[in-house]
Design an enzyme around this catalytic site. Structure first.
Site: not given
Ligand code: OSB
Ligand code: MG
Length: 375
Positions: A135, A161, A163, A188, A213, A238, A262, A290
């Site tokens: 991510s 992925k 953001k 995402d 996402e 999510d 999660k 994550g």
């Molecule tokens: O939306 O998946 C998410 C990190 C913090 C809060 C929300 C998200 C995330 C990530 C990071 O996308 C995923 C990771 O590498 O731990």
């Molecule tokens: Mg997410």
């Protein structure tokens, strides 16, 4: 099992690189760990709540309070057979799922240690290795993001992925697809769009994304269903999925075609397995999300990802992408094929580096039965 004490800790762990989402940038992760003493053994759990209540209603501060004043007292001195007993014991407290998960997951760890089986087998996992994606947060420039993608692909990660948010979406996808037309790519939004953006979101379709996402509100199913009917790209939920009934509702409404699981967001391993199972019955693939976890939460994510319906690469990636020194050893490493093997060692499968944890700890509190308020 009888829990003798619950120790809460807050650690300050600087990230190797900042992580930015549509709701903000993190440079130092405030990590919250729980340590249980029970039947002469020690087990660990991680509370994945953020520093601020931006991703969800929970934050380190609320989790600290609710474990100390409500959840730990509800467990201390109780006879516990397994991790599966924990949700019922904590049920009186509404919500606070990340706080509950930290405790429940530690009990599962203890159960695995006592039974001398790997945690992933206790959870019902069947995979010998898991598939990994990354991510990538919002960067200061598109060039920086492109360099990061090149490096992650070279390391072997199976899915990228990114953001996204208004202003950091179509132009970014264009740059990526120009250079890598065929990689597995997803995005995402962390709820950065509304239905007013419907026409704009339709322009995501030509980029052949594996999924988008959580494009809309964090608590919504209905409008995601309307959006999904208008898009070719699969929606993945999510933030909106808090338990298996949510998963069932989202699936029946057509709000998503993929679910991000999660374990903290759904309140612990028991509910994560339930979400996995509902999705599986409905032929909806899941993957493990994550929350910038330290090695303890990361090891738990690896274990969970071994269940059979975790059929898409997760946001479960190498420790070194986040931390100079992780709190477990060996640290979590990803092979050049983009996989993490499951360990056959009983319990979590990674040793906890207690001296390092002590050095990183900025706040610590132990709760024992004598001090606990009895119900
Ligand atoms: O939306 O998946 C998410 C990190 C913090 C809060 C929300 C998200 C995330 C990530 C990071 O996308 C995923 C990771 O590498 O731990
Ligand atoms: Mg997410």
């Amino acid at each position: 099992m009888h829990i003798e004490s619950v120790t809460l800790r807050e650690l300050h762990m600087p990230l190797v690189r900042f992580f930015e989402t549509s709701f903000g940038r993190t440079t130092v992760r405030r990590v919250m760990l729980v340590e249980l003493e029970l039947d002469g053994i020690t087990a660990w759990g991680e509370c994945v709540a953020g520093e601020h209540p931006y991703y969800s209603e929970e934050a380190i501060g609320t989790a600290w309070y609710v474990i100390q004043d409500e959840l730990a007292p509800a467990l201390l001195g109780r006879r516990i057979e397994s991790g599966r007993d924990i949700p019922a014991l904590l049920q009186r407290v509404r919500g606070h799922r990340m706080a509950k998960a930290a405790l429940e997951n530690a009990v599962w760890e203890a159960e695995a240690q006592i039974a001398k089986v790997p945690l992933w087998k206790l959870l019902g996992g069947t995979r010998g290795e898991i598939a990994c994606g990354v991510s990538l947060g919002i960067q200061d420039s598109p060039e920086q993001l492109m360099d990061m993608i090149a490096a992650e692909l070279a390391s072997g990660y199976q899915r990228i992925k990114v953001k996204c948010k208004p202003g950091w979406d179509l132009t970014i996808f264009e740059r990526i697809r120009e250079r890598w037309p065929n990689i597995v790519l997803s995005c995402d939004a962390n709820s950065a769009y509304t239905l007013k953006d419907l026409e704009h979101l339709k322009h995501f379709d030509p980029f052949n994304l594996l999924m988008i996402e959580q494009p809309l509100w964090n608590d919504d199913f209905y409008f995601h269903a309307r959006l999904q009917r208008e898009l070719k790209t699969a929606i993945c939920l999510d933030e909106a999925i808090h338990h298996s009934r949510n998963a069932r509702a989202a699936i029946e409404l057509g709000s998503c075609r993929i679910i991000n699981v999660k374990v903290g967001r759904v309140g612990g391993f028991t509910e994560a397995i339930a979400v996995h199972d509902v999705a599986q019955e409905n032929k909806i693939p899941v993957w493990c999300g994550g929350m910038l976890e330290s090695g303890i939460g990361r090891a738990h994510n690896v274990a969970l990802s071994s269940l059979s319906n975790f059929s898409l690469p997760g946001d479960v990636s190498a420790s070194k992408r986040y931390w100079k020194d992780d709190v477990i050893e060996p640290e979590i490493a990803v092979s050049s094929a983009g996989t993490i093997p499951l360990s056959n060692t009983p319990g979590r499968g990674y040793e906890v580096r207690t001296e390092l944890i002590d050095r990183l700890t900025v706040r610590k509190k132990t709760i024992r039965q004598a001090a606990a308020v009895r119900a």
